[in-house]
Structure formats: structure tokens, C-alpha cells
Enzyme design. Structure first.
Site, short mmCIF file in Angstrom:
data_model
loop_
_atom_site.label_atom_id
_atom_site.label_comp_id
_atom_site.label_asym_id
_atom_site.label_seq_id
_atom_site.Cartn_x
_atom_site.Cartn_y
_atom_site.Cartn_z
N LYS A 118 4.65 -37.40 45.29
CA LYS A 118 5.55 -38.56 45.20
C LYS A 118 6.82 -38.24 44.41
CE LYS A 118 3.57 -40.75 41.16
NZ LYS A 118 2.26 -40.87 40.67
N GLY A 119 6.77 -37.25 43.52
CA GLY A 119 7.98 -36.74 42.91
C GLY A 119 8.66 -37.64 41.90
#
Ligand code: B12
Length: 249
Positions: free
Chosen positions: A129-130
Site C-alpha cells: 500500500k506504500g
């Protein structure tokens, strides 16, 4: 006010030198306590110093906000920072570089060491998801991510790095009380240096909001990342150090 490289802080009017500062004193709130806060600010070079907020913080402690004028100037020419010395690549470019340069997946092992359980930072870099609109390293097809999570002991980190044949270890340290982040990082770097011949050891990268990026050699690591780091910066750095530099060498 800016005269070339010389700057003065700005509060109400340009160049007025006004700054705001907050701190806690171990004293119950009173007029004397506010006077003590002003005295401390004076000693720090703030004059006049206005105590604009004082809040009792449980028995025997007061939190202060002081607003005042400093006479100090800062010289931009004398500022020392670590500038990015590698190109920023897109995930596609990273994948391509690894595939053609390494001809196998690049392996990273990451986690929080010591007693630190603040995993949000390392997850921001590693998880798919970063962070800040960028996907984490798990998104990169050519990067294998082993995220060990919170409170990983240094011996366990070394063991997993060996098992996974890690190209890089990515360690996060958020708690800085009593310089825990410094001691833990130095312990980690010493353990890796002992466990590996120098030409075989994984790249050591640490990150966290209170790290000073200029401290890499003092900490015994290859690179330090601080607050606001994005996964793309880390992927680009790893590609630069582990693929591009080796190819050139
Ligand atoms: C969420 C949080 C918690 C959660 C953590 C949950 C979790 N799973 O992570 C919980 C509630 C468990 C927690 C507990 C504690 N916390 Co806390 N916590 C926070 C808080 C609010 C946010 C931290 C966060 O998630 N930031 C968001 C991430 C994305 O930012 P980041 O970590 O900076 O990461 C970025 C960069 O630094 C960098 N980065 C980080 N790591 C790495 C690693 C690599 C390899 C790279 C390349 C980059 C990188 O990239 C990230 C993205 O840009 C902060 C206060 C704050 N607002 O910052 C306090 C804070 C960190 N906590 C603090 C404290 C004191 C504690 C406790 C000791 C409280 C207590 N007395 O119990 C415990 C300690 C628990 C432990 N054993 O570690 C203090 C630390 C003070 C200090 N200087 O040491 C803070 C600053 C709060 C405060 N002002 O007092 N906490």
C-alpha cells in the site's frame, strides 16, 4: 530577511527574527515557573521572550510555549545535508534494471529492531500500500520483501538475512529516548560486520523520523533515511547501489 545566503527568522514582519519554542519544565505551574521559562529562553538567545502558553502537565510539571526574537542569523552556504546522489526511477525502471543487472530478484529483509514497535514507518516503505501515493517495495516484481515486523532482535535479523541471502537489510528506529536508535543501529551494524566478510555483507539502510542523515558513517551503515522518505526513493537507492554501481564497477 534574506541577504544572499544569510537568513533571519520571520514571525510578524519580514526579518523580525521571531521564533516559537515549546518545552516542559519539572516545576508546578506558577508565576515563578513562567519566569523560569522566560529565563531559559533568554539564555537560549531569545530576547525579548514572551511566555504565550503555560499548561500544567500533572503534578510538578508545566508545558510552555515561548515566542520571541533571536538575533542569530543563518548562513545557507554553511548548511550541511545529504543530497540525493542517485536518479529517481519509476517502478518499471527499477524492475528492468534489476532484471537485466542482477538476473534474479533483489532480496530485502526489514523490520524494527530492539524494543521498538513502531512499524508504520517500515510498513510505509515495504508494504504494497506504500506511502504518499507511491506503492511500497512489495509492489516491485523484481524485489522480494521479507518484513519481520516489530521488536526483531539483532541476532534474529542477521539469521534471517543469511537465510534469505539478503542484498539489503532495512531497519526502522522511531523511539529515540536515551539515544536508543543510535545504540541499536550501531549494535546491528557491528553484528553484520562480524557475521559477514566485508565484500559479502548486505547493504545496511536505517530509517526513522529523528535520524540525522549525515550520521551514516558514525552509525556504521550505508545510508540513513529520515522523515518523509518515500518507497520510490528507497527502491531507487537500492537499485543504484546494488545494481547500477556494481555494473559500472
Ligand atoms: C503510532 C504511534 C505509536 C503506536 C505504534 C503502532 C505501530 N504499529 O507502529 C503505539 C501506540 C503502539 C505506540 C507506542 C509507543 N510510543 Co509511539 N507514536 C506513534 C506516533 C503517534 C506516530 C508514529 C507513526 O506511525 N508515524 C508515521 C510514519 C509513516 O512515519 P515514520 O515512522 O517517521 O516513517 C517515515 C520515515 O521516518 C521513514 N522511515 C521510517 N522507518 C524507516 C526505515 C527505513 C529502512 C527507511 C528507508 C525509512 C524509514 O519512512 C517513513 C515514511 O516516510 C508517534 C508520534 C508522531 N506523531 O510521530 C508516537 C511516538 C513515536 N511514540 C512515542 C512513544 C514514547 C511511544 C511509547 C514508548 C509510549 C509508551 N510510554 O508506551 C510506546 C513504545 C512502544 C514500543 N515498544 O515501541 C514517542 C517517541 C519519543 C521518542 N523521541 O522516542 C512519539 C514521538 C510520541 C511522542 N511525542 O512522545 N506509538
Amino acid at each position: 530577511m534574506s541577504e544572499g545566503s544569510i537568513l533571519r527568522p520571520y514571525g510578524d514582519t519580514t526579518g523580525d527574527g521571531m521564533v516559537q519554542l515549546s518545552f516542559t519544565l519539572p516545576v508546578a505551574h506558577s508565576k515563578v515557573a513562567e519566569g523560569a521559562a522566560a529565563q531559559l529562553a533568554n539564555k537560549m538567545g531569545i530576547d525579548p521572550a514572551l511566555v504565550v502558553h503555560a499548561q500544567p502537565m500533572g503534578p510538578g510539571f508545566t508545558f510552555f510555549v515561548v515566542y520571541g526574537r533571536v538575533n542569530h542569523l543563518v548562513d545557507l552556504d554553511k548548511v550541511e545535508v545529504v543530497e540525493r546522489d542517485y536518479p529517481l526511477l519509476s517502478p518499471k525502471e527499477v524492475n528492468l534494471a534489476i532484471r537485466s543487472g542482477l538476473r534474479r530478484r533483489l532480496v530485502v529483509v526489514g523490520g524494527c529492531i530492539g524494543t521498538d514497535a513502531h512499524t508504520v514507518g517500515i510498513d510505509a516503505i515495504l508494504n504494497i500500500k506504500g506511502f504518499a501515493g507511491e506503492k511500497g517495495l512489495e509492489y516491485y516484481r523484481e524485489i522480494k520483501v521479507v518484513n519481520l515486523g516489530a521488536q526483531v532482535s539483532v541476532p534474529r535479523l542477521v539469521e534471517r538475512a543469511r537465510e534469505e541471502k539478503a542484498d539489503a537489510v532495512l531497519v526502522s528506529q522511531v523511539v529515540t529516548q536515551r539515544d536508543a536508535h543510535v545504540h541499536n543501529t550501531q549494535e546491528m551494524s557491528a553484528a553484520f560486520r562480524e557475521a559477514y566478510p566485508s565484500d559479502r555483507r548486505p547493504l545496511m539502510v536505517v530509517g526513522g523520523p529523528r535520524f540525522d542523515e549525515t550520521m551514516a558513517s558514525q552509525l556504521g551503515v550505508d545510508r540513513v533515511f529520515s522523515r518523509g522518505t518515500t518507497p520510490g526513493e528507497v527502491a531507487s537507492y537500492l537499485t543504484h547501489r546494488l545494481v547500477e554501481s556494481r555494473r559500472t564497477a
